[in-house]
Design a protein around this motif. Structure first.
Motif, PDB file in Angstrom:
ATOM      1  N   SER A 131      -2.033  -7.219   9.681  1.00  0.00           N
ATOM      2  CA  SER A 131      -2.587  -6.795  10.961  1.00  0.00           C
ATOM      3  C   SER A 131      -1.618  -5.929  11.748  1.00  0.00           C
ATOM      4  O   SER A 131      -1.993  -5.320  12.739  1.00  0.00           O
ATOM      5  CB  SER A 131      -2.961  -8.019  11.797  1.00  0.00           C
ATOM      6  N   ASN A 132      -0.382  -5.869  11.336  1.00  0.00           N
ATOM      7  CA  ASN A 132       0.602  -5.081  12.075  1.00  0.00           C
ATOM      8  C   ASN A 132       1.340  -4.187  11.096  1.00  0.00           C
ATOM      9  O   ASN A 132       2.445  -4.480  10.681  1.00  0.00           O
ATOM     10  CB  ASN A 132       1.576  -5.997  12.806  1.00  0.00           C
ATOM     11  N   TYR A 133       0.679  -3.097  10.728  1.00  0.00           N
ATOM     12  CA  TYR A 133       1.246  -2.215   9.727  1.00  0.00           C
ATOM     13  C   TYR A 133       2.499  -1.541  10.240  1.00  0.00           C
ATOM     14  O   TYR A 133       2.564  -1.116  11.374  1.00  0.00           O
ATOM     15  CB  TYR A 133       0.246  -1.113   9.357  1.00  0.00           C
ATOM     16  N   LYS A 134       3.469  -1.434   9.388  1.00  0.00           N
ATOM     17  CA  LYS A 134       4.596  -0.557   9.614  1.00  0.00           C
ATOM     18  C   LYS A 134       4.745   0.277   8.360  1.00  0.00           C
ATOM     19  O   LYS A 134       4.754  -0.246   7.257  1.00  0.00           O
ATOM     20  CB  LYS A 134       5.870  -1.358   9.888  1.00  0.00           C
ATOM     21  N   LEU A 135       4.860   1.565   8.541  1.00  0.00           N
ATOM     22  CA  LEU A 135       4.996   2.474   7.420  1.00  0.00           C
ATOM     23  C   LEU A 135       6.467   2.821   7.257  1.00  0.00           C
ATOM     24  O   LEU A 135       7.101   3.311   8.187  1.00  0.00           O
ATOM     25  CB  LEU A 135       4.169   3.735   7.675  1.00  0.00           C
ATOM     26  N   THR A 136       6.997   2.516   6.075  1.00  0.00           N
ATOM     27  CA  THR A 136       8.396   2.805   5.764  1.00  0.00           C
ATOM     28  C   THR A 136       8.449   4.005   4.840  1.00  0.00           C
ATOM     29  O   THR A 136       7.778   4.020   3.801  1.00  0.00           O
ATOM     30  CB  THR A 136       9.056   1.598   5.097  1.00  0.00           C
ATOM     31  N   PHE A 137       9.276   4.987   5.192  1.00  0.00           N
ATOM     32  CA  PHE A 137       9.350   6.230   4.437  1.00  0.00           C
ATOM     33  C   PHE A 137      10.613   6.297   3.581  1.00  0.00           C
ATOM     34  O   PHE A 137      11.672   5.767   3.952  1.00  0.00           O
ATOM     35  CB  PHE A 137       9.364   7.420   5.390  1.00  0.00           C
ATOM     36  N   ARG A 166      -3.182   8.318  -1.311  1.00  0.00           N
ATOM     37  CA  ARG A 166      -2.794   6.912  -1.244  1.00  0.00           C
ATOM     38  C   ARG A 166      -3.312   6.181  -2.472  1.00  0.00           C
ATOM     39  O   ARG A 166      -4.349   6.559  -3.022  1.00  0.00           O
ATOM     40  CB  ARG A 166      -3.311   6.256   0.027  1.00  0.00           C
ATOM     41  N   PHE A 185       1.770   5.429  -0.257  1.00  0.00           N
ATOM     42  CA  PHE A 185       1.261   6.731   0.155  1.00  0.00           C
ATOM     43  C   PHE A 185       2.241   7.829  -0.266  1.00  0.00           C
ATOM     44  O   PHE A 185       3.438   7.588  -0.393  1.00  0.00           O
ATOM     45  CB  PHE A 185       1.128   6.817   1.683  1.00  0.00           C
ATOM     46  N   LEU A 231      -1.075  13.327   5.225  1.00  0.00           N
ATOM     47  CA  LEU A 231      -1.284  12.484   4.057  1.00  0.00           C
ATOM     48  C   LEU A 231      -1.725  13.324   2.870  1.00  0.00           C
ATOM     49  O   LEU A 231      -2.621  14.156   2.985  1.00  0.00           O
ATOM     50  CB  LEU A 231      -2.348  11.431   4.364  1.00  0.00           C
ATOM     51  N   SER A 275       3.462   0.546   2.994  1.00  0.00           N
ATOM     52  CA  SER A 275       2.989  -0.282   4.088  1.00  0.00           C
ATOM     53  C   SER A 275       2.542  -1.623   3.532  1.00  0.00           C
ATOM     54  O   SER A 275       2.188  -1.727   2.351  1.00  0.00           O
ATOM     55  CB  SER A 275       1.815   0.403   4.797  1.00  0.00           C
ATOM     56  N   TYR A 293       3.089  11.494   1.505  1.00  0.00           N
ATOM     57  CA  TYR A 293       2.877  12.431   2.599  1.00  0.00           C
ATOM     58  C   TYR A 293       3.568  13.743   2.240  1.00  0.00           C
ATOM     59  O   TYR A 293       4.579  13.766   1.544  1.00  0.00           O
ATOM     60  CB  TYR A 293       3.458  11.894   3.907  1.00  0.00           C
ATOM     61  N   GLU A 329       0.877  -1.161   0.000  1.00  0.00           N
ATOM     62  CA  GLU A 329       0.000   0.000   0.000  1.00  0.00           C
ATOM     63  C   GLU A 329       0.921   1.219   0.000  1.00  0.00           C
ATOM     64  O   GLU A 329       1.782   1.347   0.867  1.00  0.00           O
ATOM     65  CB  GLU A 329      -0.907   0.020   1.229  1.00  0.00           C
TER      66      GLU A 329
END
Lengths: 115, 111
Positions: free
Chosen positions: B95-101, B49, B34, B46, B90, B36, B32
């Motif tokens: 169930s355990n999202y981590k957003l990597t930038f 997306r 995004f 945001l 992401s 920002y 997924e």
């Protein structure tokens, strides 16, 4: 959407001291995260703040250095312990509001300067 | 491991010119993506997306799975678009999202 408030917004600290950053969300979020943004760098995830249990830390971050609490669904704290100048950074609290997306809402950030 | 690459640290264009901020990703699962944005003295927020497939403030971004890219585009840049832009990834459906930038691209739109 969710509004996330952090305090302090900025602080100047002495080497060897500790500082606790508070994060308050105006609605119940499913997950809360703490990020660090060092000068000129991107956002790095420190840990996931879990309600009522120990936080889940990313590689390179440990609980002794960055203890985190999350007593309920709308509040979390991050402590930066035994600070050194290398800890000078912006610390960001974020929350995930919806269960079916990775979209995050962010606080304004807490800018720490360690002398 | 998931990784996001924004090859341009700085991008400068003139008002009315097209703008494209590049983003490439590396992820073995279903991502997924995004974008920002952080305007001066404002919090990170945001912009859009990929699953929404919407246009925000004239910006669009298409997920290209073949090229593993999610470039941000706007046909006519405005001065108020000047900001720091971060691409983020992401895991989708987990169930355990981590957003990597990514490292971010500072866009400057000159008058």
């Amino acid at each position: 959407s969710a509004v996330i408030s952090q305090k302090p917004s900025r602080d100047i600290c002495q080497r060897g001291t500790s500082l606790t950053i508070q994060c308050q969300v105006d609605s119940q979020v499913t997950m809360m995260f703490w990020y660090r943004q060092q000068p000129g760098q991107s956002l790095t995830l420190i840990a996931t703040a879990n309600q009522g249990s120990e936080a889940t830390y990313e590689s390179g971050f440990v609980i002794d250095k960055f203890p985190i609490s999350r007593p309920n669904l709308t509040f979390s704290t991050l402590t930066v312990s035994n600070m050194s100048p290398e800890d000078s950074s912006i610390y960001l609290c974020s929350g995930r509001l919806f269960a079916n997306t990775g979209e995050l809402f962010f606080g304004e950030g807490s800018r720490l300067t360690v002398l | 491991a998931q990784r996001v690459t924004q090859p341009e640290k700085l991008l400068s264009v003139f008002k009315g010119a097209p703008v494209e901020l590049k983003c490439n990703y590396s992820y073995s699962g279903s991502p997924e993506l995004f974008w920002y944005v952080q305007y001066s003295r404002q919090r990170l927020q945001l912009l859009l997306r990929h699953i929404s497939r919407e246009s925000i403030k004239g910006f669009t971004a298409d997920l290209n799975k073949g090229e593993t890219s999610f470039h941000l585009k706007k046909p006519f840049a405005q001065e108020e678009d000047s900001a720091m832009y971060y691409c983020a990834l992401s895991q989708r459906g987990g169930s355990n999202y981590k957003l990597t930038f990514g490292k971010g691209t500072l866009l400057t739109v000159n008058p």
